[in-house]
Write an enzyme that holds these catalytic residues in place. Structure first.
Site, short mmCIF file in Angstrom:
data_model
loop_
_atom_site.label_atom_id
_atom_site.label_comp_id
_atom_site.label_asym_id
_atom_site.label_seq_id
_atom_site.Cartn_x
_atom_site.Cartn_y
_atom_site.Cartn_z
N LYS A 77 0.77 -1.08 0.07
CA LYS A 77 -0.18 -0.01 0.07
C LYS A 77 0.93 1.20 -0.01
CE LYS A 77 -0.74 0.41 5.24
NZ LYS A 77 -1.64 0.48 5.98
N ASP A 78 2.27 1.08 0.24
CA ASP A 78 3.16 2.40 0.08
C ASP A 78 3.51 2.57 -1.26
OD1 ASP A 78 2.98 2.48 3.20
OD2 ASP A 78 5.01 1.52 3.43
N ARG A 125 -8.32 8.05 4.02
CA ARG A 125 -9.10 6.83 3.74
C ARG A 125 -10.02 6.38 4.90
NH1 ARG A 125 -8.97 1.73 4.74
NH2 ARG A 125 -6.77 2.16 5.28
N ARG A 126 -9.25 6.30 5.99
CA ARG A 126 -10.13 5.97 7.29
C ARG A 126 -10.80 6.81 7.69
NH1 ARG A 126 -4.31 3.16 9.19
NH2 ARG A 126 -4.69 1.07 8.18
N ARG A 143 0.74 10.38 13.86
CA ARG A 143 1.82 9.52 13.02
C ARG A 143 2.46 8.99 14.11
NH1 ARG A 143 5.80 12.02 9.53
NH2 ARG A 143 6.06 9.96 9.05
N ARG A 149 1.55 4.98 18.58
CA ARG A 149 0.12 5.08 18.39
C ARG A 149 -0.65 4.35 19.23
NH1 ARG A 149 -0.14 4.38 11.77
NH2 ARG A 149 1.60 3.17 12.08
N CYS A 255 -9.22 11.77 -9.83
CA CYS A 255 -10.05 11.81 -8.70
C CYS A 255 -8.99 11.92 -7.33
CB CYS A 255 -10.98 10.56 -8.42
SG CYS A 255 -11.63 10.13 -6.85
#
Length: 334
Positions: A77-78, A125-126, A143, A149, A255
């Site tokens: 995903k990176d 997105r989250r 972050r 976290r 988009c």
């Protein structure tokens, strides 16, 4: 023969890279980790403002191009959807849990969090999907590494004070954080997950849960390394990643809103679900499509079919107005 395998220096990155190295080690191959610092590791501030997807990958990729390492391991995903000509993804091993994880105080879930609960995440997105589900939530941009976290969650530092966090970072100021299940599982911290969020509620980032092993496209690996890479390129994971990244590439052409996507390959069928959401969660566009794709081995034809599924779903979403939604921060879909 010994090969240099590039990785970021975080606990999660080195753990993932060691898992790949151990899986590919044979009598003819062994691997030495080389730590590469990336912009995302040394710069503070919002992930989206740093450039979103790609901020953790650029330096690693350059190390492969420059011959500093023989291969690099990324969280898929990176990686930006557009693949550089100098590099190729040589293997996508079997995918881990692709879902997002809610790590909340007192075992709470999305349904039981109190009104106005403070939720930590740096992912647009989250954020968009959380607000679509629970517009009352207060989102806090965070972050840091996984332990840092998790330490923000109320009660974590009291019950698990052996877990490190960055000096000066707040502790116990949030009701919950949202992370990726795969990373938490790989670090052996699954006890922290209070809800593995159903993709029907929140779709993951394209490529979430998958690893990508990248090599130079200009210099072919020797026979031993090529065999190890081919053995660990898992067909289902490759097809799923191809569809998700095709959707991402097509949507990003017009988009800039947060994008979630999940392809699943089962029983000879490849299904792709995707969502585009306004940052404030007030509007979401979600579509899905399925294609028959019986496959025993990856071929150019099966990859092309998976890619076209991604294009198809993205086109459906654009036709439905995905390109008209208010944009999120700089490609921050993670």
């Amino acid at each position: 023969m010994a090969y240099r395998i590039g990785t970021r220096g975080s606990a999660l990155a080195t753990t993932q890279t060691q898992w790949v190295a151990d899986a590919m080690t044979t009598a003819d191959t062994e691997f030495e980790q080389v730590i590469i610092k990336t912009k995302g590791d040394v710069t503070t501030g919002s992930l989206a403002n740093l450039g979103g997807t790609g901020v953790f990958a650029t330096a690693l990729r350059q190390a492969v191009i420059d011959g500093e390492v023989d291969l690099a391991v990324h969280s898929l995903k990176d990686l930006p959807a557009k693949q550089p000509e100098q590099l190729r993804i040589a293997a996508i091993p079997e995918r881990a849990d692709y879902r997002d994880a809610l790590c909340a105080a007192e075992g709470m879930t999305l349904e039981t969090l109190p009104k106005g609960a403070k939720i930590g995440t740096g992912s647009p997105r989250r954020i968009a999907q959380l607000l679509a589900l629970r517009p009352d939530l207060e989102i806090v941009d965070i972050r840091g590494n996984v332990h840092t976290r998790l330490a923000r969650v109320k009660g974590y530092e009291h019950h698990h004070d052996n877990a490190p966090s960055a000096a000066g970072s707040p502790k116990g100021d949030l009701d919950a954080v949202v992370l990726a299940c795969a990373g938490i599982d790989r670090l052996g911290l699954d006890w922290a997950i209070t809800q593995r969020i159903d993709p029907e509620l929140m779709l993951p980032a394209p490529g979430q849960g998958a690893l990508a092993v990248e090599v130079s496209a200009d210099k072919a690996p020797d026979a031993s390394l090529a065999a190890a890479l081919a053995h660990h390129d898992q067909p289902a994971a490759r097809l799923e990643a191809t569809a998700e990244r095709a959707l991402l590439a097509t949507l990003e052409a017009g988009c800039a809103s947060p994008i979630g996507a999940l392809a699943t390959y089962t029983d000879g069928r490849l299904r792709l679900d995707a969502v585009v959401a306004a940052m404030d969660g007030t509007k979401t566009i979600r579509r899905e499509a399925t294609t028959a794709l019986p496959v025993e081995a990856i071929t150019d034809a099966t990859l092309a079919a998976a890619y076209q599924l991604g294009v198809k779903v993205a086109t459906m979403m654009i036709d439905d107005g995905a390109d008209l939604l208010p944009p999120g921060p700089a490609r921050g879909n993670r």
